[in-house]
Enzyme design. Structure first.
Site, PDB file in Angstrom:
ATOM      1  N   THR A   1      55.732  45.213  42.022  1.00  0.00           N
ATOM      2  CA  THR A   1      56.052  46.589  42.169  1.00  0.00           C
ATOM      3  C   THR A   1      55.255  47.168  43.462  1.00  0.00           C
ATOM      4  O   THR A   1      54.697  46.364  44.190  1.00  0.00           O
ATOM      5  CB  THR A   1      55.314  47.244  40.938  1.00  0.00           C
TER       6      THR A   1
ATOM      7  N   THR B   1      41.343  49.514  29.382  1.00  0.00           N
ATOM      8  CA  THR B   1      40.630  50.481  29.923  1.00  0.00           C
ATOM      9  C   THR B   1      39.615  51.154  28.965  1.00  0.00           C
ATOM     10  O   THR B   1      39.981  51.284  27.867  1.00  0.00           O
ATOM     11  CB  THR B   1      41.485  51.522  30.738  1.00  0.00           C
TER      12      THR B   1
ATOM     13  N   LYS C   1      47.930  52.652  27.253  1.00  0.00           N
ATOM     14  CA  LYS C   1      46.975  51.330  27.234  1.00  0.00           C
ATOM     15  C   LYS C   1      46.427  51.248  25.728  1.00  0.00           C
ATOM     16  O   LYS C   1      46.480  50.260  25.137  1.00  0.00           O
ATOM     17  CB  LYS C   1      45.908  51.312  28.136  1.00  0.00           C
TER      18      LYS C   1
HETATM   19  P1  NAD Z   1      47.375  47.532  39.954  1.00  0.00           P
HETATM   20  O1  NAD Z   1      48.172  48.481  39.786  1.00  0.00           O
HETATM   21  O2  NAD Z   1      46.464  47.214  41.219  1.00  0.00           O
HETATM   22  O3  NAD Z   1      48.214  45.984  39.886  1.00  0.00           O
HETATM   23  C1  NAD Z   1      49.079  45.982  38.746  1.00  0.00           C
HETATM   24  C2  NAD Z   1      49.850  44.729  39.037  1.00  0.00           C
HETATM   25  O4  NAD Z   1      50.672  44.598  37.884  1.00  0.00           O
HETATM   26  C3  NAD Z   1      50.683  44.735  40.439  1.00  0.00           C
HETATM   27  O5  NAD Z   1      50.446  43.362  41.075  1.00  0.00           O
HETATM   28  C4  NAD Z   1      52.308  45.005  39.627  1.00  0.00           C
HETATM   29  O6  NAD Z   1      53.180  44.330  40.822  1.00  0.00           O
HETATM   30  C5  NAD Z   1      51.928  44.211  38.281  1.00  0.00           C
HETATM   31  N1  NAD Z   1      53.149  44.545  37.641  1.00  0.00           N
HETATM   32  C6  NAD Z   1      53.487  45.984  37.329  1.00  0.00           C
HETATM   33  N2  NAD Z   1      54.469  46.177  36.537  1.00  0.00           N
HETATM   34  C7  NAD Z   1      54.731  44.865  36.292  1.00  0.00           C
HETATM   35  C8  NAD Z   1      55.837  44.495  35.352  1.00  0.00           C
HETATM   36  N3  NAD Z   1      56.567  44.947  34.505  1.00  0.00           N
HETATM   37  N4  NAD Z   1      55.959  42.922  35.356  1.00  0.00           N
HETATM   38  C9  NAD Z   1      55.051  42.258  36.024  1.00  0.00           C
HETATM   39  N5  NAD Z   1      53.964  42.584  36.847  1.00  0.00           N
HETATM   40  C10 NAD Z   1      53.863  43.784  36.934  1.00  0.00           C
HETATM   41  O7  NAD Z   1      46.222  47.391  38.708  1.00  0.00           O
HETATM   42  P2  NAD Z   1      44.767  47.087  38.442  1.00  0.00           P
HETATM   43  O8  NAD Z   1      43.712  48.046  39.138  1.00  0.00           O
HETATM   44  O9  NAD Z   1      44.693  45.763  39.212  1.00  0.00           O
HETATM   45  O10 NAD Z   1      44.676  47.090  37.132  1.00  0.00           O
HETATM   46  C11 NAD Z   1      44.793  45.803  36.257  1.00  0.00           C
HETATM   47  C12 NAD Z   1      44.777  45.918  34.904  1.00  0.00           C
HETATM   48  O11 NAD Z   1      43.399  46.437  34.608  1.00  0.00           O
HETATM   49  C13 NAD Z   1      45.767  47.014  34.181  1.00  0.00           C
HETATM   50  O12 NAD Z   1      46.044  46.527  32.934  1.00  0.00           O
HETATM   51  C14 NAD Z   1      44.896  48.323  34.019  1.00  0.00           C
HETATM   52  O13 NAD Z   1      45.300  49.122  33.090  1.00  0.00           O
HETATM   53  C15 NAD Z   1      43.364  47.639  33.761  1.00  0.00           C
HETATM   54  N6  NAD Z   1      42.350  48.375  34.175  1.00  0.00           N
HETATM   55  C16 NAD Z   1      42.206  48.785  35.637  1.00  0.00           C
HETATM   56  C17 NAD Z   1      40.984  49.662  35.903  1.00  0.00           C
HETATM   57  C18 NAD Z   1      40.865  49.883  37.409  1.00  0.00           C
HETATM   58  O14 NAD Z   1      39.766  50.638  37.578  1.00  0.00           O
HETATM   59  N7  NAD Z   1      41.705  49.558  38.385  1.00  0.00           N
HETATM   60  C19 NAD Z   1      40.079  49.716  35.074  1.00  0.00           C
HETATM   61  C20 NAD Z   1      40.348  49.543  33.511  1.00  0.00           C
HETATM   62  C21 NAD Z   1      41.463  48.881  33.215  1.00  0.00           C
END
Ligand code: NAD
Length: 351
Positions: free
Chosen positions: A35, A133, A162
């Site tokens: 995405t 999260t 989530k």
């Molecule tokens: P991000 O937005 O940087 O990356 C998300 C990735 O998922 C992207 O590479 C995107 O292409 C892919 N993606 C999205 N929709 C998709 C689909 N339908 N099918 C396949 N791939 C898909 O997110 P992040 O910050 O790396 O977070 C990763 C995970 O950790 C998430 O589940 C998020 O909820 C969780 N999280 C993140 C944080 C934070 O601070 N960034 C904190 C707590 C939890």
């Protein structure tokens, strides 16, 4: 082990893939839709490894997910793919319900089908690890911490989606016996962070000479977790965690948003002084608060420390220093992303 990582082209997923290829013997399949948030350039340092492979696909697509799992024969599925930006969930919640809830259901259904066909020893050691999260727990006052037993109280469309996905994962463990693990972590920061999130946004805007938009009065508190500490924690959990358990992961680094932004400005003042000799702090500007903005999140991470022996290696001071240095040294990475999103906006493809 063979690790099936969803969302491996995103911020945390790419850090996990780099960590697993660079520091372990595990084999990794990165399954990602690419995405707007997915960037394969975040993986250029490991792309040539024979232990790394990439498959483009959508976690909501049952057939593609089932085939990818069956072809790769994973020992572990770590599920990170998600829509992850709270602001976007306010503008367009539908994509969050689809990817975060329906996508997690699709992953669980495919994983269960695959797991049921595994020979007994492989079925026993198989793990489905869901990354979530601390925002599912709601908002704290000035004191207290989220623990693994804090009741869920999500407030934004993002955190609600989530929370929904966490409940599905937990149900697949209770009802079907799938060996599931859930981790709930605080705000990550570090290299390769997509430039729409607070810390990279501030660095990029500061360097562009633009105003640094801080929501409300900037007093909202978050716990900050260096992304490389987080991905080490994920490895501890899928290697040593007890199926059915959840683990909170935090950085012991609570900071008010305004203090985070001021720290970024102070480091930039040292590492890359403004041409006019003034401070980047002069660019800070307060903007209308985000609707429903949670006041404070704070994590009690004693369980993962006591049970599994994980601790963060970085303090906020050391992690943010490294992060600013990385963004200064890797401008091509983020400039390309910004140009791509601006081109998409010009074509009317994305807001
Ligand atoms: P991000 O937005 O940087 O990356 C998300 C990735 O998922 C992207 O590479 C995107 O292409 C892919 N993606 C999205 N929709 C998709 C689909 N339908 N099918 C396949 N791939 C898909 O997110 P992040 O910050 O790396 O977070 C990763 C995970 O950790 C998430 O589940 C998020 O909820 C969780 N999280 C993140 C944080 C934070 O601070 N960034 C904190 C707590 C939890």
């Amino acid at each position: 082990m063979r690790i099936f990582v969803t969302g491996g082209a995103g911020f945390i997923g790419s850090a996990l893939v780099r960590h697993l290829i660079e520091n372990t013997e595990h084999e990794v399949l990165n399954f990602d839709k690419l995405t707007y948030a997915g960037t394969l350039t975040s993986l250029s340092s490991v792309a040539a490894s024979p232990r790394y492979s990439f498959k483009q696909g959508d976690v909501c697509d049952e057939r593609v997910v089932a085939t990818a799992i069956s072809d790769f024969q994973p020992d572990v599925i770590t599920h990170l793919a998600a829509e992850s930006h709270v602001d976007r969930s306010i503008d367009g919640p539908g994509a969050f319900v689809q990817t975060n809830i329906v996508g997690t259901y699709t992953m669980l259904a495919a994983a269960l089908d695959y797991w049921r066909k595994l020979p007994t020893d492989r079925a026993q050691s198989f793990r489905f690890h869901h990354i979530s999260t601390d925002e599912v727990f709601g908002s704290l006052g000035e004191t207290g911490y989220f623990t693994e037993t804090t009741p869920y109280d999500p407030r934004s469309p993002y955190s609600a989606s989530k929370a929904g996905s966490d409940h599905l994962v937990s149900a697949w463990g209770h009802t079907f016996g799938l060996p599931v693990l859930i981790t709930n972590c605080s705000n990550n920061y570090g290299p390769y962070h997509f430039p729409e999130k607070l810390i990279p946004l501030m660095i990029v805007k500061a360097l562009a000479g633009e105003p640094l938009p801080v929501y409300g009065n900037g007093t909202n508190v978050r716990d900050w977790l260096y992304v490389e500490d987080h991905v080490r924690a994920l490895q501890y959990v899928f290697e040593k965690g007890v199926p059915g358990q959840t683990y909170n992961v935090g950085g012991n680094s609570e900071r008010r948003n305004i203090d985070v932004v001021k720290t970024v400005c102070e480091i930039l003042d040292r590492q890359h002084p403004r041409a006019d000799g003034r401070s980047y702090g002069e660019q800070i500007s307060y903007v209308a608060d985000r609707p429903g903005h949670d006041q404070r999140y704070a994590i009690d991470a004693r369980k993962i420390s006591d049970d599994l022996g994980w601790k963060p290696a970085e303090s906020f001071e050391s992690g943010i220093e490294k992060t600013v240095a990385w963004f200064l040294g890797n401008r091509n990475w983020w400039k390309e992303i910004i140009e791509r999103s601006q081109a998409a906006m010009r074509r009317g493809l994305g807001a």
